[in-house]
Write a protein that holds these residues in place. Structure first.
Motif, PDB file in Angstrom:
ATOM      1  N   THR A  64       0.751  -1.277   0.029  1.00  0.00           N
ATOM      2  CA  THR A  64      -0.181  -0.068   0.033  1.00  0.00           C
ATOM      3  C   THR A  64       0.898   1.159  -0.314  1.00  0.00           C
ATOM      4  OG1 THR A  64      -0.265   0.387   2.362  1.00  0.00           O
ATOM      5  CG2 THR A  64      -1.722  -1.475   1.606  1.00  0.00           C
ATOM      6  N   GLY A  65       0.061   2.689  -0.197  1.00  0.00           N
ATOM      7  CA  GLY A  65       0.838   3.731  -0.594  1.00  0.00           C
ATOM      8  C   GLY A  65       0.999   4.038   0.772  1.00  0.00           C
ATOM      9  N   GLY A  66       1.588   4.965   1.749  1.00  0.00           N
ATOM     10  CA  GLY A  66       1.167   5.890   2.765  1.00  0.00           C
ATOM     11  C   GLY A  66       1.280   4.826   3.778  1.00  0.00           C
ATOM     12  N   LEU A  67       0.305   5.126   4.929  1.00  0.00           N
ATOM     13  CA  LEU A  67       0.655   5.078   5.722  1.00  0.00           C
ATOM     14  C   LEU A  67      -1.120   4.181   5.916  1.00  0.00           C
ATOM     15  CD1 LEU A  67       1.837   4.876   8.826  1.00  0.00           C
ATOM     16  CD2 LEU A  67       0.356   6.171   9.436  1.00  0.00           C
ATOM     17  N   ASP A  68      -1.241   3.066   6.137  1.00  0.00           N
ATOM     18  CA  ASP A  68      -2.222   2.007   6.254  1.00  0.00           C
ATOM     19  C   ASP A  68      -2.586   1.752   8.146  1.00  0.00           C
ATOM     20  OD1 ASP A  68      -3.779   0.395   5.623  1.00  0.00           O
ATOM     21  OD2 ASP A  68      -2.707  -1.171   5.585  1.00  0.00           O
ATOM     22  N   LEU A  69      -3.415   2.251   8.240  1.00  0.00           N
ATOM     23  CA  LEU A  69      -3.413   2.552  10.160  1.00  0.00           C
ATOM     24  C   LEU A  69      -4.380   0.905  10.008  1.00  0.00           C
ATOM     25  CD1 LEU A  69      -4.322   5.926  11.142  1.00  0.00           C
ATOM     26  CD2 LEU A  69      -2.045   4.064  11.702  1.00  0.00           C
ATOM     27  N   ILE A  70      -5.563   0.908   9.218  1.00  0.00           N
ATOM     28  CA  ILE A  70      -6.118  -0.720   8.436  1.00  0.00           C
ATOM     29  C   ILE A  70      -5.641  -2.118   9.170  1.00  0.00           C
ATOM     30  CG2 ILE A  70      -8.333  -2.071   7.554  1.00  0.00           C
ATOM     31  CD1 ILE A  70      -9.136   1.286   6.262  1.00  0.00           C
ATOM     32  N   SER A  71      -4.144  -2.491   8.133  1.00  0.00           N
ATOM     33  CA  SER A  71      -3.880  -3.404   8.678  1.00  0.00           C
ATOM     34  C   SER A  71      -2.586  -3.362   9.418  1.00  0.00           C
ATOM     35  CB  SER A  71      -2.841  -3.848   7.227  1.00  0.00           C
ATOM     36  OG  SER A  71      -1.893  -2.227   7.039  1.00  0.00           O
ATOM     37  N   LEU A  72      -2.107  -2.235   9.842  1.00  0.00           N
ATOM     38  CA  LEU A  72      -1.717  -1.742  11.069  1.00  0.00           C
ATOM     39  C   LEU A  72      -2.636  -2.012  12.332  1.00  0.00           C
ATOM     40  CD1 LEU A  72       0.459   0.880  10.859  1.00  0.00           C
ATOM     41  CD2 LEU A  72       1.765  -1.068  10.803  1.00  0.00           C
ATOM     42  N   ARG A  73      -4.335  -2.243  12.867  1.00  0.00           N
ATOM     43  CA  ARG A  73      -4.877  -1.980  13.671  1.00  0.00           C
ATOM     44  C   ARG A  73      -5.234  -4.058  13.749  1.00  0.00           C
ATOM     45  NH1 ARG A  73      -7.616   3.404  12.971  1.00  0.00           N
ATOM     46  NH2 ARG A  73      -6.932   3.958  14.279  1.00  0.00           N
ATOM     47  N   GLN A  74      -4.731  -4.448  12.631  1.00  0.00           N
ATOM     48  CA  GLN A  74      -5.203  -5.626  12.172  1.00  0.00           C
ATOM     49  C   GLN A  74      -4.631  -6.971  13.171  1.00  0.00           C
ATOM     50  OE1 GLN A  74      -6.417  -5.363   8.472  1.00  0.00           O
ATOM     51  NE2 GLN A  74      -8.313  -5.520   8.369  1.00  0.00           N
ATOM     52  N   PHE A  75      -2.815  -6.250  12.858  1.00  0.00           N
ATOM     53  CA  PHE A  75      -1.614  -7.086  13.558  1.00  0.00           C
ATOM     54  C   PHE A  75      -1.063  -7.485  14.843  1.00  0.00           C
ATOM     55  CE2 PHE A  75       2.795  -7.535  15.041  1.00  0.00           C
ATOM     56  CZ  PHE A  75       3.133  -8.681  13.638  1.00  0.00           C
ATOM     57  N   GLY A  76      -1.534  -8.809  15.028  1.00  0.00           N
ATOM     58  CA  GLY A  76      -1.785  -9.829  15.911  1.00  0.00           C
ATOM     59  C   GLY A  76      -2.869 -10.343  16.141  1.00  0.00           C
ATOM     60  N   ALA A  77      -4.055 -10.312  15.003  1.00  0.00           N
ATOM     61  CA  ALA A  77      -4.946 -10.980  15.145  1.00  0.00           C
ATOM     62  C   ALA A  77      -4.851 -12.162  15.739  1.00  0.00           C
ATOM     63  CB  ALA A  77      -6.011 -11.109  13.778  1.00  0.00           C
ATOM     64  N   VAL A  78      -5.559 -12.894  16.306  1.00  0.00           N
ATOM     65  CA  VAL A  78      -6.025 -14.265  17.762  1.00  0.00           C
ATOM     66  C   VAL A  78      -6.285 -15.431  16.030  1.00  0.00           C
ATOM     67  CG1 VAL A  78      -6.584 -15.430  19.754  1.00  0.00           C
ATOM     68  CG2 VAL A  78      -6.073 -13.221  19.877  1.00  0.00           C
ATOM     69  N   ASN A  79      -7.728 -14.843  15.831  1.00  0.00           N
ATOM     70  CA  ASN A  79      -7.979 -15.603  15.116  1.00  0.00           C
ATOM     71  C   ASN A  79      -7.535 -16.223  13.864  1.00  0.00           C
ATOM     72  OD1 ASN A  79     -10.115 -16.781  12.486  1.00  0.00           O
ATOM     73  ND2 ASN A  79     -11.677 -16.316  13.974  1.00  0.00           N
ATOM     74  N   ALA A  80      -7.267 -17.379  12.463  1.00  0.00           N
ATOM     75  CA  ALA A  80      -5.918 -17.639  12.028  1.00  0.00           C
ATOM     76  C   ALA A  80      -6.702 -17.503  10.951  1.00  0.00           C
ATOM     77  CB  ALA A  80      -6.000 -19.333  11.728  1.00  0.00           C
ATOM     78  N   SER A  81      -8.789 -16.723  10.672  1.00  0.00           N
ATOM     79  CA  SER A  81      -9.243 -16.364   9.471  1.00  0.00           C
ATOM     80  C   SER A  81      -9.850 -14.999   9.908  1.00  0.00           C
ATOM     81  CB  SER A  81     -10.521 -16.779   9.302  1.00  0.00           C
ATOM     82  OG  SER A  81     -10.294 -18.071   8.557  1.00  0.00           O
ATOM     83  N   ALA A  82      -8.830 -13.796  10.790  1.00  0.00           N
ATOM     84  CA  ALA A  82      -9.721 -12.365  11.483  1.00  0.00           C
ATOM     85  C   ALA A  82      -9.422 -11.362  10.180  1.00  0.00           C
ATOM     86  CB  ALA A  82      -8.777 -12.495  12.212  1.00  0.00           C
ATOM     87  N   VAL A  83      -8.422 -11.553   9.101  1.00  0.00           N
ATOM     88  CA  VAL A  83      -8.469 -10.532   8.150  1.00  0.00           C
ATOM     89  C   VAL A  83      -8.604 -11.144   6.856  1.00  0.00           C
ATOM     90  CG1 VAL A  83      -7.391  -9.169   7.003  1.00  0.00           C
ATOM     91  CG2 VAL A  83      -7.182  -9.236   9.510  1.00  0.00           C
ATOM     92  N   PRO A  84     -10.394 -10.108   6.485  1.00  0.00           N
ATOM     93  CA  PRO A  84     -10.230 -11.118   5.036  1.00  0.00           C
ATOM     94  C   PRO A  84     -10.374  -9.832   4.546  1.00  0.00           C
ATOM     95  CG  PRO A  84     -11.722  -9.891   5.988  1.00  0.00           C
ATOM     96  CD  PRO A  84     -11.441 -10.126   6.821  1.00  0.00           C
ATOM     97  N   LEU A  85      -9.561 -10.615   3.140  1.00  0.00           N
ATOM     98  CA  LEU A  85      -9.017  -9.366   1.841  1.00  0.00           C
ATOM     99  C   LEU A  85      -9.595  -9.802   0.650  1.00  0.00           C
ATOM    100  CD1 LEU A  85      -5.375  -9.954   3.195  1.00  0.00           C
ATOM    101  CD2 LEU A  85      -6.920  -8.060   3.052  1.00  0.00           C
ATOM    102  N   ARG A  86     -10.101  -9.082  -0.356  1.00  0.00           N
ATOM    103  CA  ARG A  86     -10.437  -9.811  -1.535  1.00  0.00           C
ATOM    104  C   ARG A  86      -9.478  -8.511  -2.351  1.00  0.00           C
ATOM    105  NH1 ARG A  86     -15.054  -7.778  -4.748  1.00  0.00           N
ATOM    106  NH2 ARG A  86     -15.424  -5.933  -3.571  1.00  0.00           N
ATOM    107  N   PHE A  87      -8.869  -9.640  -3.929  1.00  0.00           N
ATOM    108  CA  PHE A  87      -8.590  -9.052  -5.054  1.00  0.00           C
ATOM    109  C   PHE A  87      -9.542  -8.985  -5.850  1.00  0.00           C
ATOM    110  CE2 PHE A  87      -5.986 -10.221  -8.823  1.00  0.00           C
ATOM    111  CZ  PHE A  87      -5.796  -9.409  -8.928  1.00  0.00           C
ATOM    112  N   SER A  88      -9.368  -8.138  -6.339  1.00  0.00           N
ATOM    113  CA  SER A  88     -10.206  -7.847  -7.425  1.00  0.00           C
ATOM    114  C   SER A  88      -9.294  -7.109  -9.165  1.00  0.00           C
ATOM    115  CB  SER A  88     -11.447  -7.505  -7.437  1.00  0.00           C
ATOM    116  OG  SER A  88     -11.537  -5.658  -7.896  1.00  0.00           O
TER     117      SER A  88
END
Length: 171
Positions: A64-88
């Motif tokens: 990502t360009g710049g500062l990405d607070l969304i992914s930083l806030r997701q770091f250390g997620a406990v659940n193995a499926s915690a972060v959903p990403l979709r590439f189109s």
């Protein structure tokens, strides 16, 4: 003669957040199997036995360009499926002009977030590696591959590769 389909445009979504103008690039997950060579009596060479998905797992790398607070806030997620990403992606075949819609959906958690070099007045980017427990590839609304590691599911081209195994072990 035909020309290949080439990626013309892409977009990325992180937990429903649109990364239009923010996503710089994506390295789509490699699909790999763990194979073990077997050569028994009367065989003139080895045949590799398929032992399932590779030990390297499924990884989605993106920038990502710049500062990405969304992914930083997701770091250390406990659940193995915690972060959903979709590439189109929009792939176009230049000899016919046909366009294919390609979608890759993954779920996982961020293994690494590289903050990159910080230089005033220069471009900044984050490089993120997301290790995935779920993967689904859809091309033109047809599911080609779906892998759900936590639920023991591997579907390829409409064939459930693990159906008989689930039955054999009582799942």
């Amino acid at each position: 003669m035909a020309l290949p389909r080439k990626l013309k445009h892409l977009n990325l979504f992180n937990d429903g957040n649109v990364y239009t103008g923010v996503a710089k690039s994506c390295t789509l997950p490699a699909l790999a199997r763990k194979m073990e060579a077997y050569r028994g009596g009367g065989m003139s060479g080895p045949v590799k036995a398929d032992l399932g998905m590779s030990d390297d797992g499924i990884q989605f790398e993106w920038k990502t360009g710049g500062l990405d607070l969304i992914s930083l806030r997701q770091f250390g997620a406990v659940n193995a499926s915690a972060v959903p990403l979709r590439f189109s992606g929009s792939f176009q075949q230049d000899d016919t002009g046909d366009i294919s819609a390609v979608e890759i959906v993954v779920r996982g958690r961020h293994e690494t977030i590289e903050m990159g070099e910080a230089t005033p007045g220069e471009d900044t980017e984050h490089s993120i590696t997301t290790t995935c427990s779920y993967y689904k590839l859809t091309v033109d609304n047809e599911v080609i591959i779906e892998i759900d590691l936590l639920n023991f599911i591997e579907n390829v081209n409409g064939v459930d590769l693990l159906e008989k195994h689930r039955s054999a072990i009582g799942l």
